[in-house]
Motif scaffolding. Sequence first.
Motif, PDB file in Angstrom:
ATOM      1  N   GLN A   1      36.573  38.365  36.063  1.00  0.00           N
ATOM      2  CA  GLN A   1      36.998  38.357  37.466  1.00  0.00           C
ATOM      3  C   GLN A   1      36.595  39.694  38.068  1.00  0.00           C
ATOM      4  O   GLN A   1      36.842  40.747  37.476  1.00  0.00           O
ATOM      5  CB  GLN A   1      38.500  38.162  37.582  1.00  0.00           C
ATOM      6  CG  GLN A   1      38.958  36.812  37.087  1.00  0.00           C
ATOM      7  CD  GLN A   1      40.459  36.669  37.198  1.00  0.00           C
ATOM      8  OE1 GLN A   1      41.184  37.635  37.348  1.00  0.00           O
ATOM      9  NE2 GLN A   1      40.905  35.428  37.114  1.00  0.00           N
TER      10      GLN A   1
ATOM     11  N   SER B   1      33.914  35.060  38.460  1.00  0.00           N
ATOM     12  CA  SER B   1      34.613  34.644  39.671  1.00  0.00           C
ATOM     13  C   SER B   1      35.003  35.899  40.439  1.00  0.00           C
ATOM     14  O   SER B   1      35.395  36.904  39.860  1.00  0.00           O
ATOM     15  CB  SER B   1      35.842  33.809  39.331  1.00  0.00           C
ATOM     16  OG  SER B   1      36.761  34.578  38.604  1.00  0.00           O
ATOM     17  N   THR B   2      34.862  35.837  41.752  1.00  0.00           N
ATOM     18  CA  THR B   2      35.161  37.010  42.568  1.00  0.00           C
ATOM     19  C   THR B   2      36.544  36.918  43.183  1.00  0.00           C
ATOM     20  O   THR B   2      37.002  35.838  43.544  1.00  0.00           O
ATOM     21  CB  THR B   2      34.108  37.177  43.688  1.00  0.00           C
ATOM     22  OG1 THR B   2      34.095  35.980  44.449  1.00  0.00           O
ATOM     23  CG2 THR B   2      32.739  37.434  43.112  1.00  0.00           C
ATOM     24  N   LYS B   3      37.189  38.030  43.277  1.00  0.00           N
ATOM     25  CA  LYS B   3      38.489  38.132  43.954  1.00  0.00           C
ATOM     26  C   LYS B   3      38.246  38.689  45.341  1.00  0.00           C
ATOM     27  O   LYS B   3      37.461  39.621  45.518  1.00  0.00           O
ATOM     28  CB  LYS B   3      39.403  39.115  43.222  1.00  0.00           C
ATOM     29  CG  LYS B   3      39.889  38.704  41.888  1.00  0.00           C
ATOM     30  CD  LYS B   3      40.813  39.797  41.365  1.00  0.00           C
ATOM     31  CE  LYS B   3      41.242  39.592  39.962  1.00  0.00           C
ATOM     32  NZ  LYS B   3      42.064  40.713  39.480  1.00  0.00           N
ATOM     33  N   ASN B   4      38.908  38.128  46.303  1.00  0.00           N
ATOM     34  CA  ASN B   4      38.849  38.652  47.658  1.00  0.00           C
ATOM     35  C   ASN B   4      40.242  39.084  48.065  1.00  0.00           C
ATOM     36  O   ASN B   4      41.138  38.262  48.181  1.00  0.00           O
ATOM     37  CB  ASN B   4      38.316  37.606  48.644  1.00  0.00           C
ATOM     38  CG  ASN B   4      36.863  37.301  48.401  1.00  0.00           C
ATOM     39  OD1 ASN B   4      36.094  38.198  48.061  1.00  0.00           O
ATOM     40  ND2 ASN B   4      36.491  36.053  48.582  1.00  0.00           N
ATOM     41  N   LEU B   5      40.418  40.368  48.263  1.00  0.00           N
ATOM     42  CA  LEU B   5      41.719  40.903  48.659  1.00  0.00           C
ATOM     43  C   LEU B   5      41.715  41.106  50.176  1.00  0.00           C
ATOM     44  O   LEU B   5      40.822  41.750  50.719  1.00  0.00           O
ATOM     45  CB  LEU B   5      41.998  42.221  47.943  1.00  0.00           C
ATOM     46  CG  LEU B   5      41.939  42.150  46.416  1.00  0.00           C
ATOM     47  CD1 LEU B   5      42.132  43.529  45.813  1.00  0.00           C
ATOM     48  CD2 LEU B   5      42.978  41.187  45.897  1.00  0.00           C
TER      49      LEU B   5
ATOM     50  N   ARG C   1      35.910  42.209  41.744  1.00  0.00           N
ATOM     51  CA  ARG C   1      36.082  42.473  43.172  1.00  0.00           C
ATOM     52  C   ARG C   1      35.265  43.701  43.507  1.00  0.00           C
ATOM     53  O   ARG C   1      35.119  44.626  42.701  1.00  0.00           O
ATOM     54  CB  ARG C   1      37.548  42.657  43.553  1.00  0.00           C
ATOM     55  CG  ARG C   1      38.224  43.827  42.925  1.00  0.00           C
ATOM     56  CD  ARG C   1      39.690  43.921  43.362  1.00  0.00           C
ATOM     57  NE  ARG C   1      40.368  44.955  42.611  1.00  0.00           N
ATOM     58  CZ  ARG C   1      40.377  46.236  42.952  1.00  0.00           C
ATOM     59  NH1 ARG C   1      39.756  46.632  44.029  1.00  0.00           N
ATOM     60  NH2 ARG C   1      41.007  47.122  42.204  1.00  0.00           N
TER      61      ARG C   1
END
Length: 158
Positions: A99, A152-156, A101
């Motif tokens: 994961q 998989s990318t995290k978007n904060l 970001r």
Amino acid sequence: MKLNNIYPAPEVTRAEREVIMCHVITFPTNRIEHTNAYENLRVFFDMCDSPESCKFYLETVESLASDEYITTAETLTLRRVGRQKYKELSSPQKTDDIQARISHYGTHYYIDTTLDLKGRGITLLETERDGNKKYRVTLKAFEKLESQYNISTKNLLD
């Protein structure tokens, strides 16, 4: 002077006139018609979920082609579709191992994973108790990791 007397009209009954008036004109279309076997096998290839079932449908294509139930163009198309699906099903599926970001300024990525990553541009920041590791990775190293792993990318959101 009556023109009807000069050119006598042919004797046509009312029923014959109605048939002539109701003649349907069919225009040629560019739509390609396929056989039912072709249409069914296309759907079967879309639905198959194992290499064995895909192989069975490929054998069915060959059987139909040898008996000339499908055209040559349909045979070639079904072979291509079936082989692509078989290749897709027989290759191992990647799971989301990593994961990531992107950093605030976009100069590197922060990665959370249980994998041991090493290499140029990869820095271990911390290891948690559950075995999860946090890394800082440069953009170039991230491109190489993308080719090896499913990320998989995290978007904060602020």
